[in-house]
Scaffold this motif. Structure first.
Motif, PDB file in Angstrom:
ATOM      1  N   GLY A 125       0.784  -1.231   0.018  1.00 46.58           N
ATOM      2  CA  GLY A 125       0.169   0.082   0.062  1.00 46.58           C
ATOM      3  C   GLY A 125       0.813   1.283  -0.037  1.00 46.58           C
ATOM      4  O   GLY A 125       2.068   1.282  -0.377  1.00 46.58           O
ATOM      5  N   ALA A 126       0.327   2.159   0.140  1.00 47.59           N
ATOM      6  CA  ALA A 126       0.696   3.697   0.200  1.00 47.59           C
ATOM      7  C   ALA A 126       0.920   4.225   1.590  1.00 47.59           C
ATOM      8  O   ALA A 126      -0.367   4.146   2.245  1.00 47.59           O
ATOM      9  CB  ALA A 126       0.246   4.589  -0.757  1.00 47.59           C
ATOM     10  N   TYR A 127       2.035   4.679   2.321  1.00 48.36           N
ATOM     11  CA  TYR A 127       1.957   5.346   3.470  1.00 48.36           C
ATOM     12  C   TYR A 127       2.609   6.802   3.342  1.00 48.36           C
ATOM     13  O   TYR A 127       3.395   6.784   2.685  1.00 48.36           O
ATOM     14  CB  TYR A 127       2.767   4.392   4.349  1.00 48.36           C
ATOM     15  N   ALA A 128       2.130   7.613   4.213  1.00 49.63           N
ATOM     16  CA  ALA A 128       2.746   8.893   4.296  1.00 49.63           C
ATOM     17  C   ALA A 128       3.803   8.855   5.721  1.00 49.63           C
ATOM     18  O   ALA A 128       3.147   8.574   6.724  1.00 49.63           O
ATOM     19  CB  ALA A 128       1.749  10.049   4.603  1.00 49.63           C
ATOM     20  N   VAL A 129       4.984   9.238   5.550  1.00 45.42           N
ATOM     21  CA  VAL A 129       5.959   8.837   6.594  1.00 45.42           C
ATOM     22  C   VAL A 129       6.591  10.349   6.996  1.00 45.42           C
ATOM     23  O   VAL A 129       6.937  10.686   5.943  1.00 45.42           O
ATOM     24  CB  VAL A 129       7.067   7.816   6.242  1.00 45.42           C
ATOM     25  N   LYS A 130       6.377  10.744   8.087  1.00 41.03           N
ATOM     26  CA  LYS A 130       7.160  11.933   8.637  1.00 41.03           C
ATOM     27  C   LYS A 130       8.577  11.855   8.865  1.00 41.03           C
ATOM     28  O   LYS A 130       8.901  10.685   9.278  1.00 41.03           O
ATOM     29  CB  LYS A 130       6.595  12.577   9.770  1.00 41.03           C
ATOM     30  N   VAL A 131       9.498  12.655   8.375  1.00 39.16           N
ATOM     31  CA  VAL A 131      10.872  12.851   8.667  1.00 39.16           C
ATOM     32  C   VAL A 131      10.996  14.097   9.577  1.00 39.16           C
ATOM     33  O   VAL A 131      10.792  15.212   9.226  1.00 39.16           O
ATOM     34  CB  VAL A 131      11.675  13.079   7.412  1.00 39.16           C
ATOM     35  N   ARG A 132      11.377  13.642  10.837  1.00 33.06           N
ATOM     36  CA  ARG A 132      11.636  14.839  11.866  1.00 33.06           C
ATOM     37  C   ARG A 132      13.106  15.567  11.521  1.00 33.06           C
ATOM     38  O   ARG A 132      13.799  14.935  12.506  1.00 33.06           O
ATOM     39  CB  ARG A 132      11.011  14.582  13.206  1.00 33.06           C
ATOM     40  N   LEU A 133      13.262  16.718  11.043  1.00 35.32           N
ATOM     41  CA  LEU A 133      14.524  17.092  10.798  1.00 35.32           C
ATOM     42  C   LEU A 133      14.896  18.032  12.251  1.00 35.32           C
ATOM     43  O   LEU A 133      15.793  17.873  12.655  1.00 35.32           O
ATOM     44  CB  LEU A 133      14.654  17.993   9.749  1.00 35.32           C
ATOM     45  N   LEU A 134      13.755  19.000  12.322  1.00 36.43           N
ATOM     46  CA  LEU A 134      13.923  19.816  13.529  1.00 36.43           C
ATOM     47  C   LEU A 134      12.421  19.600  14.443  1.00 36.43           C
ATOM     48  O   LEU A 134      11.502  18.925  13.672  1.00 36.43           O
ATOM     49  CB  LEU A 134      14.160  21.412  13.147  1.00 36.43           C
ATOM     50  N   SER A 135      12.265  20.118  15.290  1.00 37.11           N
ATOM     51  CA  SER A 135      11.002  20.061  16.080  1.00 37.11           C
ATOM     52  C   SER A 135       9.698  20.718  15.216  1.00 37.11           C
ATOM     53  O   SER A 135       8.644  20.247  15.544  1.00 37.11           O
ATOM     54  CB  SER A 135      10.901  20.905  17.589  1.00 37.11           C
ATOM     55  N   ASP A 136       9.977  21.900  14.541  1.00 34.60           N
ATOM     56  CA  ASP A 136       8.861  22.104  13.549  1.00 34.60           C
ATOM     57  C   ASP A 136       9.021  22.174  12.106  1.00 34.60           C
ATOM     58  O   ASP A 136       8.559  22.628  11.425  1.00 34.60           O
ATOM     59  CB  ASP A 136       8.704  23.609  14.008  1.00 34.60           C
ATOM     60  N   VAL A 137      10.176  21.201  11.733  1.00 31.11           N
ATOM     61  CA  VAL A 137      10.431  20.983  10.396  1.00 31.11           C
ATOM     62  C   VAL A 137      10.308  19.413  10.113  1.00 31.11           C
ATOM     63  O   VAL A 137      11.250  18.680  10.460  1.00 31.11           O
ATOM     64  CB  VAL A 137      11.973  21.549   9.762  1.00 31.11           C
ATOM     65  N   GLU A 138       9.189  19.110   9.329  1.00 36.28           N
ATOM     66  CA  GLU A 138       8.774  17.853   9.210  1.00 36.28           C
ATOM     67  C   GLU A 138       8.274  17.549   7.958  1.00 36.28           C
ATOM     68  O   GLU A 138       6.862  17.354   7.892  1.00 36.28           O
ATOM     69  CB  GLU A 138       7.521  17.437  10.305  1.00 36.28           C
ATOM     70  N   PRO A 139       9.047  17.141   6.981  1.00 34.72           N
ATOM     71  CA  PRO A 139       8.572  16.939   5.690  1.00 34.72           C
ATOM     72  C   PRO A 139       7.953  15.289   5.551  1.00 34.72           C
ATOM     73  O   PRO A 139       8.374  14.617   6.516  1.00 34.72           O
ATOM     74  CB  PRO A 139       9.841  16.997   4.844  1.00 34.72           C
ATOM     75  N   VAL A 140       7.305  15.239   4.583  1.00 34.99           N
ATOM     76  CA  VAL A 140       6.546  13.906   4.502  1.00 34.99           C
ATOM     77  C   VAL A 140       7.083  13.146   3.113  1.00 34.99           C
ATOM     78  O   VAL A 140       7.071  13.859   2.197  1.00 34.99           O
ATOM     79  CB  VAL A 140       5.087  14.321   4.630  1.00 34.99           C
ATOM     80  N   VAL A 141       7.370  12.115   3.475  1.00 33.35           N
ATOM     81  CA  VAL A 141       7.600  11.136   2.203  1.00 33.35           C
ATOM     82  C   VAL A 141       6.623  10.158   1.891  1.00 33.35           C
ATOM     83  O   VAL A 141       6.004   9.558   2.907  1.00 33.35           O
ATOM     84  CB  VAL A 141       9.131  10.602   2.353  1.00 33.35           C
ATOM     85  N   ASN A 142       6.434   9.768   0.752  1.00 34.22           N
ATOM     86  CA  ASN A 142       5.493   8.783   0.290  1.00 34.22           C
ATOM     87  C   ASN A 142       5.930   7.436   0.107  1.00 34.22           C
ATOM     88  O   ASN A 142       6.937   7.205  -0.598  1.00 34.22           O
ATOM     89  CB  ASN A 142       4.543   9.262  -0.857  1.00 34.22           C
ATOM     90  N   VAL A 143       5.771   6.481   0.989  1.00 32.37           N
ATOM     91  CA  VAL A 143       6.400   5.239   0.953  1.00 32.37           C
ATOM     92  C   VAL A 143       5.318   4.416   0.353  1.00 32.37           C
ATOM     93  O   VAL A 143       4.050   4.267   0.722  1.00 32.37           O
ATOM     94  CB  VAL A 143       6.672   4.529   2.323  1.00 32.37           C
ATOM     95  N   ILE A 144       5.858   3.819  -1.002  1.00 33.19           N
ATOM     96  CA  ILE A 144       4.670   2.867  -1.735  1.00 33.19           C
ATOM     97  C   ILE A 144       5.212   1.530  -1.640  1.00 33.19           C
ATOM     98  O   ILE A 144       6.367   1.375  -2.435  1.00 33.19           O
ATOM     99  CB  ILE A 144       4.723   3.327  -3.002  1.00 33.19           C
TER     100      ILE A 144
END
Length: 167
Positions: A125-144
């Motif tokens: 399936g497809a999953y949205a996964v957060k990457v916490r770089l800093l406490s308020d900088v959290e990009p999301v990558v899509n894991v398929i």
């Protein structure tokens, strides 16, 4: 008595802060334990310079993290894995696998501990996964996560009645 804290002191303040404390507390506890120094003009100036340098470093790391977040936000990472019954994976996709895929695909090294994955991915399936770089900088990558061969695996139950020749 004015003291400059050299370490964080619970219920009093953080390192680098200038505090007004009672004479006994400063002379008998804070200064002998190394938690504070007597606040002189030179000490205060040094503390201000250290705090300014620390703010500059924090701002620089924030800019770097935001630039990195802009590069990896919304990136799709495709994993082709072996699956068994009901699209369950043989094994799992972990934060280590995701970090390695980001490294291979984008050439960006991300610490595996910064990838927020509550538990390893065990289904396609497809999953949205957060990457916490800093406490308020959290990009999301899509894991398929896709099964090998492109189609979900099915269990071969042997020949059906239609495939068996009639005698």
């Amino acid at each position: 008595m004015k003291v400059l804290l050299t370490h964080d002191v619970e219920h009093l303040g953080k390192a680098g802060e200038l505090k007004d404390v009672s004479g006994g507390f400063g002379r008998n506890y804070l200064i002998p334990k190394g938690f504070a120094v007597l606040a002189t003009k030179g000490q205060i100036r040094q503390a201000e310079e250290r705090m300014a340098a620390q703010r500059r470093r924090a701002e620089a790391s924030r800019k770097d993290a935001q630039a990195l977040a802009a590069r990896i936000n919304g990136v799709s990472l495709h994993f082709v894995v072996r699956v068994g019954e009901q699209d369950r994976l043989y094994g799992s996709v972990t934060n280590v696998d995701i970090a390695e895929k980001i490294q291979a695909q984008l050439g960006i090294e991300v610490d595996r501990r910064k990838i927020e994955l509550e538990e390893p991915i065990k289904r396609t399936g497809a999953y949205a996964v957060k990457v916490r770089l800093l406490s308020d900088v959290e990009p999301v990558v899509n894991v398929i996560v896709e099964p090998e061969g492109g189609l979900p695996a099915t269990i071969d139950e042997g020949p059906s009645d239609q495939d068996v020749p009639q005698l």
